[in-house]
Design an enzyme around this catalytic site. Structure first.
Site, PDB file in Angstrom:
ATOM      1  N   SER A   2     -64.523 -40.767 -37.770  1.00 29.48           N
ATOM      2  CA  SER A   2     -63.796 -40.114 -38.363  1.00 29.48           C
ATOM      3  C   SER A   2     -64.306 -40.356 -40.260  1.00 29.48           C
ATOM      4  CB  SER A   2     -62.879 -40.643 -38.092  1.00 29.48           C
ATOM      5  OG  SER A   2     -62.394 -42.865 -38.685  1.00 29.48           O
ATOM      6  N   ASN A  23     -57.921 -52.039 -36.238  1.00 30.70           N
ATOM      7  CA  ASN A  23     -56.380 -51.666 -35.171  1.00 30.70           C
ATOM      8  C   ASN A  23     -55.048 -51.824 -36.482  1.00 30.70           C
ATOM      9  OD1 ASN A  23     -58.000 -50.811 -32.926  1.00 30.70           O
ATOM     10  ND2 ASN A  23     -57.040 -52.444 -32.379  1.00 30.70           N
ATOM     11  N   THR A  69     -25.365 -11.558 -44.456  1.00 29.93           N
ATOM     12  CA  THR A  69     -25.604 -12.779 -43.482  1.00 29.93           C
ATOM     13  C   THR A  69     -25.990 -11.683 -42.198  1.00 29.93           C
ATOM     14  OG1 THR A  69     -23.648 -12.055 -42.739  1.00 29.93           O
ATOM     15  CG2 THR A  69     -23.558 -14.297 -43.517  1.00 29.93           C
ATOM     16  N   HIS A  70     -27.065 -11.856 -41.548  1.00 27.01           N
ATOM     17  CA  HIS A  70     -27.862 -11.203 -40.845  1.00 27.01           C
ATOM     18  C   HIS A  70     -28.789 -10.122 -41.395  1.00 27.01           C
ATOM     19  CE1 HIS A  70     -25.582 -12.435 -36.993  1.00 27.01           C
ATOM     20  NE2 HIS A  70     -24.458 -12.646 -38.331  1.00 27.01           N
ATOM     21  N   SER A  79     -54.166  -4.429 -54.499  1.00 28.40           N
ATOM     22  CA  SER A  79     -54.849  -4.026 -53.126  1.00 28.40           C
ATOM     23  C   SER A  79     -56.433  -3.744 -53.823  1.00 28.40           C
ATOM     24  CB  SER A  79     -53.586  -2.394 -53.155  1.00 28.40           C
ATOM     25  OG  SER A  79     -54.731  -2.155 -52.143  1.00 28.40           O
ATOM     26  N   LYS A 103     -50.451  -1.739 -56.241  1.00 28.78           N
ATOM     27  CA  LYS A 103     -49.770  -2.689 -55.689  1.00 28.78           C
ATOM     28  C   LYS A 103     -49.805  -3.918 -55.911  1.00 28.78           C
ATOM     29  CE  LYS A 103     -48.766  -3.210 -51.642  1.00 28.78           C
ATOM     30  NZ  LYS A 103     -49.572  -3.259 -51.189  1.00 28.78           N
ATOM     31  N   ASN A 127     -48.609  -7.198 -55.090  1.00 25.34           N
ATOM     32  CA  ASN A 127     -48.789  -8.309 -53.478  1.00 25.34           C
ATOM     33  C   ASN A 127     -48.277  -9.788 -54.736  1.00 25.34           C
ATOM     34  OD1 ASN A 127     -49.368  -5.945 -52.188  1.00 25.34           O
ATOM     35  ND2 ASN A 127     -51.201  -6.305 -51.943  1.00 25.34           N
ATOM     36  N   GLU A 152     -46.387 -14.965 -49.645  1.00 31.87           N
ATOM     37  CA  GLU A 152     -47.188 -14.422 -48.100  1.00 31.87           C
ATOM     38  C   GLU A 152     -47.998 -16.175 -47.692  1.00 31.87           C
ATOM     39  OE1 GLU A 152     -46.750  -9.527 -48.672  1.00 31.87           O
ATOM     40  OE2 GLU A 152     -48.924 -10.995 -48.744  1.00 31.87           O
ATOM     41  N   TYR A 201     -53.666 -49.667 -28.670  1.00 32.55           N
ATOM     42  CA  TYR A 201     -54.748 -49.152 -29.474  1.00 32.55           C
ATOM     43  C   TYR A 201     -55.133 -48.009 -28.689  1.00 32.55           C
ATOM     44  CZ  TYR A 201     -57.177 -46.629 -33.226  1.00 32.55           C
ATOM     45  OH  TYR A 201     -58.382 -45.598 -33.726  1.00 32.55           O
ATOM     46  N   GLN A 253     -57.103 -42.028 -33.786  1.00 41.47           N
ATOM     47  CA  GLN A 253     -57.943 -41.395 -35.375  1.00 41.47           C
ATOM     48  C   GLN A 253     -57.921 -40.171 -35.292  1.00 41.47           C
ATOM     49  OE1 GLN A 253     -62.494 -42.389 -34.816  1.00 41.47           O
ATOM     50  NE2 GLN A 253     -62.856 -40.091 -34.875  1.00 41.47           N
ATOM     51  N   LYS A 267     -54.798 -38.441 -38.233  1.00 42.23           N
ATOM     52  CA  LYS A 267     -55.158 -37.724 -39.543  1.00 42.23           C
ATOM     53  C   LYS A 267     -55.622 -36.465 -39.936  1.00 42.23           C
ATOM     54  CE  LYS A 267     -57.943 -42.050 -39.267  1.00 42.23           C
ATOM     55  NZ  LYS A 267     -57.105 -42.637 -38.541  1.00 42.23           N
TER      56      LYS A 267
END
Length: 468
Positions: A31, A118, A163-164, A285, A291, A293, A298, A325, A330, A333
């Site tokens: 690990s 542990n 709303t919506h 782009s 463009k 972007n 995003e 344990y 392990q 993480k």
């Protein structure tokens, strides 16, 4: 004749095994690539643990001095990049312990007395997450400061509220931004709650049964800045609730960041044209020269999916494990560090995005003249004249239908047209249905009036000042 044992590759295996671990097993079980990030916590905890061993008269002053000196050297080597990590030693803990043996000799062999990996890894992880919570909390506050500055600048500027994703009622842009602030405020609060529960020292629990060396665990907890000590050694080494809770908090932060960035993506589109994002956080782009972007926004929106997946991953990992344990743990993480890295980098970028965001207040104000945005205010007007709200709602609905049929907004109707639907409507109705007036009158606590937005901002500034 006694069979000679072959050399083991990991000193933690001791004398039980006759053969070295298979090389594929070493790679499979290691690990190190994940947990070597815990080196600082591991070394600090080992320093304090060595002191506890000395005070309990388990090791001598001389042994303690050698251990302390060796650990300080190892810390410098790691931070300078000179430390040689060895995969065959499996993890950060055994790498540091093996290095300590080379520097402190036989004294280093005593550092693990009464301690297991542990309780060691749980201690390191708790220390790391408490530090990470502090780091994330600072970044959340920084984003909130950026929000407050922008909200104060635009506390009077009106825009359509949605709303919506449909135009609903006029609000101020500052009010909408302060909604972002509130989302992050809950995130901050949850992290502080989690930190409190994470701050319970497992060290001294050993593998699962505790230890016999009469270590002063309360003093050890104080020296490591833990608020309390664990009450049950089995639970202490098998508990990962604090990790799950941390990931839950991060996933909620991720969802909030995704929603904020979704709005910035929509608002920066040519159809909305409400904001212009800084060029340094956008890309072009490969084929369309025109463009711009919103790639950072995003990716922040998309990356939040990992925080949700990581939470589900850790929950799934833990759900079938018996106490205490198990080596499965392990894997936690991988989930933790991925979500942590996302949240830190995203919060840093979000603050800069908000700071550099230009706001098209003219377009926002212009759009407030679309979508019958003050229809609710018209209903409130009828209520002020004595009509029951449900009846007023019905009447205004008919007025909206009439306006749509005649391709008008309700504020474009004449008084005679209004009176077709109710004789209660008089000339003063035009004051009610102006977007600026509609916003001004929403002066209840938490409302969108400029006065209330400034009140929200003042309260937010005071709260942030208490954190620093």
């Amino acid at each position: 004749m006694v069979k000679k044992k072959s050399q083991t590759t990991n000193p933690s295996r001791g004398g039980r095994f006759e053969h070295a671990v298979n090389k594929l097993t070493i790679r499979y079980t290691s690990s190190l690539e994940q947990d070597k990030r815990l080196y600082q916590e591991d070394i600090v905890a080992s320093m304090k643990y060595a002191l506890a061993l000395k005070e309990a008269k388990v090791i001598t002053n001389k042994d303690y001095s050698k251990i302390l000196k060796g650990l300080k050297i190892i810390l410098k080597e790691i931070e300078s990049g000179k430390f040689e990590w060895k995969e065959e030693l499996e993890d950060v803990h055994m790498n540091i312990e093996a290095a300590l043996r080379r520097k402190a000799g036989n004294a280093a062999k005593k550092i693990h007395t009464g301690r297991s990996r542990n309780d060691q890894v749980s201690t390191d992880l708790r220390l790391f997450l408490m530090k990470s919570i502090d780091e994330i909390s600072v970044l959340i506050s920084k984003v909130q400061n950026s929000i407050i500055k922008k909200a104060q600048k635009h506390h009077k500027d009106i825009m359509p509220g949605f709303t919506h994703l449909q135009m609903a009622q006029p609000v101020t842009f500052g009010h909408h931004l302060m909604a972002w602030y509130e989302m992050l405020n809950r995130d901050y609060s949850r992290l502080q709650d989690t930190k409190r529960r994470t701050s319970s020292l497992p060290l001294g629990s050993a593998a699962l049964a505790g230890n016999r060396y009469k270590l002063d665990r309360k003093l050890l907890a104080k020296r490591l800045n833990f608020k309390e000590i664990s009450n049950n050694s089995i639970d202490a080494v098998s508990d990962r609730d604090f990790s799950i809770e941390f990931l839950s908090n991060i996933s909620i932060i991720g969802v909030h960041l995704s929603r904020v960035n979704e709005e910035m993506i929509i608002w920066s589109s040519s159809q909305f044209d409400y904001i212009d994002l800084p060029e340094e956080f956008c890309t072009g782009s490969s084929i369309m020269p025109q463009k711009k972007n919103p790639d950072v926004a995003e990716l922040m929106r998309g990356g939040s999916a990992r925080t949700v997946a990581n939470l589900v991953g850790l929950l799934t990992l833990m759900k079938g494990l018996p106490l205490a344990y198990n080596r499965d743990m392990q894997e936690d993480k991988r989930f933790l560090f991925d979500s942590l890295d996302y949240s830190i980098s995203s919060l840093e970028l979000l603050s800069m995005l908000i700071d550099g965001m230009n706001v098209n207040t003219k377009k926002m104000k212009s759009d407030c003249n679309l979508g019958h945005l003050t229809a609710t205010e018209l209903a409130d007007y009828l209520v002020s004249k004595g009509m029951a709200f449900r009846r007023a709602h019905e009447v205004v609905g008919k007025i909206v239908a009439f306006s749509n049929k005649n391709k008008k907004q309700i504020f474009e109707l004449s008084l005679s047209e209004f009176k077709k639907f109710s004789n209660l409507i008089e000339k003063d109705v035009m004051t009610f249905i102006k977007p600026e007036e509609a916003v001004r009158t929403k002066d209840s606590i938490g409302g969108t009036s400029p006065k209330q937005v400034l009140t929200q901002i003042k309260k937010a500034k005071k709260l942030l000042s208490l954190r620093s």
